[in-house]
Scaffold this motif. Structure first.
Motif, PDB file in Angstrom:
ATOM      1  N   ILE A   1      59.103  18.130 -48.673  1.00  0.00           N
ATOM      2  CA  ILE A   1      58.123  18.328 -49.739  1.00  0.00           C
ATOM      3  C   ILE A   1      57.804  19.809 -49.907  1.00  0.00           C
ATOM      4  O   ILE A   1      57.783  20.569 -48.930  1.00  0.00           O
ATOM      5  CB  ILE A   1      56.836  17.519 -49.432  1.00  0.00           C
ATOM      6  N   ASN A   2      57.580  20.213 -51.138  1.00  0.00           N
ATOM      7  CA  ASN A   2      57.249  21.605 -51.439  1.00  0.00           C
ATOM      8  C   ASN A   2      55.948  22.010 -50.734  1.00  0.00           C
ATOM      9  O   ASN A   2      54.951  21.306 -50.795  1.00  0.00           O
ATOM     10  CB  ASN A   2      57.103  21.778 -52.962  1.00  0.00           C
ATOM     11  N   LYS A   3      55.973  23.154 -50.066  1.00  0.00           N
ATOM     12  CA  LYS A   3      54.806  23.597 -49.297  1.00  0.00           C
ATOM     13  C   LYS A   3      53.614  23.953 -50.184  1.00  0.00           C
ATOM     14  O   LYS A   3      52.487  24.040 -49.711  1.00  0.00           O
ATOM     15  CB  LYS A   3      55.182  24.808 -48.442  1.00  0.00           C
ATOM     16  N   HIS A   4      53.867  24.181 -51.466  1.00  0.00           N
ATOM     17  CA  HIS A   4      52.796  24.628 -52.360  1.00  0.00           C
ATOM     18  C   HIS A   4      52.057  23.466 -53.038  1.00  0.00           C
ATOM     19  O   HIS A   4      51.097  23.712 -53.762  1.00  0.00           O
ATOM     20  CB  HIS A   4      53.369  25.556 -53.429  1.00  0.00           C
ATOM     21  N   VAL A   5      52.509  22.231 -52.832  1.00  0.00           N
ATOM     22  CA  VAL A   5      51.849  21.097 -53.481  1.00  0.00           C
ATOM     23  C   VAL A   5      50.565  20.760 -52.743  1.00  0.00           C
ATOM     24  O   VAL A   5      50.398  21.087 -51.561  1.00  0.00           O
ATOM     25  CB  VAL A   5      52.772  19.860 -53.544  1.00  0.00           C
ATOM     26  N   GLY A   6      49.653  20.073 -53.454  1.00  0.00           N
ATOM     27  CA  GLY A   6      48.352  19.756 -52.880  1.00  0.00           C
ATOM     28  C   GLY A   6      48.312  18.414 -52.174  1.00  0.00           C
ATOM     29  O   GLY A   6      49.322  17.738 -51.979  1.00  0.00           O
ATOM     30  N   THR A   7      47.077  18.032 -51.824  1.00  0.00           N
ATOM     31  CA  THR A   7      46.864  16.799 -51.068  1.00  0.00           C
ATOM     32  C   THR A   7      47.246  15.569 -51.874  1.00  0.00           C
ATOM     33  O   THR A   7      47.751  14.580 -51.318  1.00  0.00           O
ATOM     34  CB  THR A   7      45.386  16.701 -50.652  1.00  0.00           C
TER      35      THR A   7
END
Length: 277
Positions: free
Chosen positions: A197-203
């Motif tokens: 998963i992209n590290k910049h995505v949120g919760t």
């Protein structure tokens, strides 16, 4: 050869026995595929077995003894280390129903459901309002519903917009949709620990993927920061989708399972609807 009733019963028992074993293997492999940790575990077990076979063939005594100890005591260690994953698999088996539990929607109901969700997502993305909407399918989401705020209302885009409005105390949680109705709001889901998963995505994105890894639900996400749309399904998260992409995914995933009893006229109506959009 004389076929007696006892012989027939014995054959039937063997067929049932083999079928149960294959069903258990299928469920195990399906669970492994949907879990990153279990996938790595399965690969590790395969490597150890392969090394054991090679050591036996080549006569590597020391390596063989070490691998025997690992094989002997490994299962106990794995049960302790992967206790949460094993518990999730057992919970999923308890939630699953072989014949499905969600309401089978008609073509008109599915059309209305997709229309209202797309309208809501269009409004939410334009106004940079974060949202997480989950559509239940065969795997029950009862555990999450029990802990959320019950709504039990007809699904409309206006209601979805009101629930996720920033001033609403339920806007941080997820909405669970059963059939064509909103069952609850403010639901909390497990977050994914996937390294893909992209590290910049949120919760919200991590919660959507976490639920998609454990169940067959369709998880729809609207980013609060960017307004971009994402869909998590079958253990995968699809980023930065257009409204048309989301619409077509919903139409495809909400189709009833094909069977001989399904009304042919309804299938034709559904095809006409897809051609119109």
């Amino acid at each position: 050869m004389v076929i007696t009733a006892t012989t027939v019963i014995t054959i039937i028992k063997k067929i049932i026995d083999i079928s149960i074993v294959w069903l258990m293997v299928y469920i195990l492999l399906k669970s492994i595929r949907n879990s990153v940790k279990l996938t790595l575990l399965f690969k590790g077990v395969v490597i150890i077995v392969f090394l054991k076979v090679i050591s036996d063939i080549c006569g590597f005594t020391t390596v063989g003894v070490l691998l025997e100890y690992i094989i002997m005591y490994g299962p106990l260690a794995l049960i302790v280390i992967f206790q949460p994953e094993i518990r999730n698999i057992l919970e999923q088996l308890g939630r699953s129903q072989l014949l499905g539990r969600h309401k089978t929607l008609t073509v008109d109901e599915r059309e209305h459901l997709v229309y209202e969700i797309i309208q809501a997502m269009d409004y939410l993305r334009k106004n940079r309002i974060g949202a997480l909407m989950v559509i239940e399918r065969d795997v029950s989401l009862g555990n999450y519903i029990d802990k959320a705020k019950k709504v039990y209302a007809d699904l409309t885009s206006d209601l979805l917009g009101a629930i996720f409005y920033e001033g609403n105390p339920l806007h941080d949680g997820g909405v669970i949709i059963q059939g064509d109705r909103i069952t609850c709001a403010g639901a909390v889901f497990p977050t994914s620990s996937s390294t893909k998963i992209n590290k910049h995505v949120g919760t919200r994105h991590r919660a959507a993927l976490g639920l998609a890894e454990e169940t067959d639900a369709i998880c729809l996400v609207v980013s609060e920061e960017t307004g971009r749309l994402s869909v998590a399904i079958k253990g995968e998260l699809y980023y930065n989708l257009s409204l048309d992409d989301v619409r077509m995914m919903l139409i495809d995933e909400l189709k009833p399972k094909t069977n001989s009893t399904y009304d042919q006229e309804e299938l034709e109506e559904e095809e006409l609807y897809e051609e119109d959009i």
